[in-house]
Write a protein that holds these residues in place. Structure first.
Motif: not given
Length: 233
Positions: A26-33, A35-38, A104-108, A163-167
């Motif tokens: 994955g990535s840790v980066e801006q996702h507007a409003y 989670s950074l960890c989306t 299997l590499i699952v890329n987000g 539901p699991w990415t919003r804050l």
């Protein structure tokens, strides 16, 4: 099954009779409003949900990726390309040594796709192995479902608002954001990208009903599971 719930003896026994495993990235980066960890949250969850019926081991998600485009947003973490290539290569080597031959590499995160060149080189050196690179959110069936619901879908827009990415306590703006100039975005530095993007959504609504999101998730899990279960030769 999460690797966290296994010991080394169980991994050895598992790989001896079923050599499949999943590595979410994955990535840790801006996702507007959101989670950074989306990106890491979604990659790890779709992997775990897809693997649940078969018990295929799922390694912990690699949280950090290639996110230089968002480097000026606080909280964004980015690796150099050389660092990331070396990291993924070391992880593939480790999984191979553990007995896994079908990976299997699952890329987000779209920014991580340069590792496809590494995978090609790695497979040449490991002809007994098979590796699939799966960008779960833009796989054919999942992307078709997104487009069916709302074609104005992009980074940090409604399509990543599960539901699991919003804050908790963070409200999403009403209305849709106009489409940004993608051509200009690709040719400017990170600071200029931030000026162009503002909060970070590329275009479209910030949120849609959970009914829509769960419909997309069902397709994504099924599509990921199908990749895990077939066409390895």
């Amino acid at each position: 099954m999460n690797i966290a719930d296994m010991n080394w003896i169980q991994v050895e026994e598992r790989a001896a009779h079923d050599d499949r495993c999943i590595l979410p990235i994955g990535s840790v980066e801006q996702h507007a409003y959101l989670s950074l960890c989306t990106d890491m949250i979604l990659a790890e969850k779709v992997s775990a949900d897809a693997a649940a019926p078969s018990g295929v081991p799922v390694f912990p998600v690699v949280p950090y990726g290639l996110a230089s485009s968002f480097a000026t947003y606080p909280g964004t973490m980015t690796l150099k390309l050389s660092t990331y290539i070396a990291l993924i290569g070391d992880l593939l080597d480790s999984m191979y040594r553990s007995g896994f031959r079908r990976i299997l590499i699952v890329n987000g995160h779209g920014g991580n796709t340069p590792i496809t060149a590494l995978i090609s080189e790695w497979l040449n050196a490991h002809p007994a192995a098979r590796v699939k690179m799966h960008d779960w959110w833009r796989a054919p069936q999942t992307w078709a479902k997104v487009m069916e619901i709302d074609p104005a879908a992009s980074h940090a827009s409604w399509m990543e608002n599960f539901p699991w990415t919003r804050l908790a306590g963070v409200e999403q703006p009403a209305g849709a954001k106009p489409r940004i100039d993608f051509a200009r975005l690709a040719r400017v530095d990170a600071a200029t990208k931030r000026e162009m993007l503002g909060e970070g959504n590329y275009h479209g609504l910030f949120q849609r009903p959970d009914e829509d999101m769960l419909a997309i998730w069902d397709v994504a899990v099924a599509e990921t599971r199908a990749l895990l279960e077939s066409d390895w030769d």
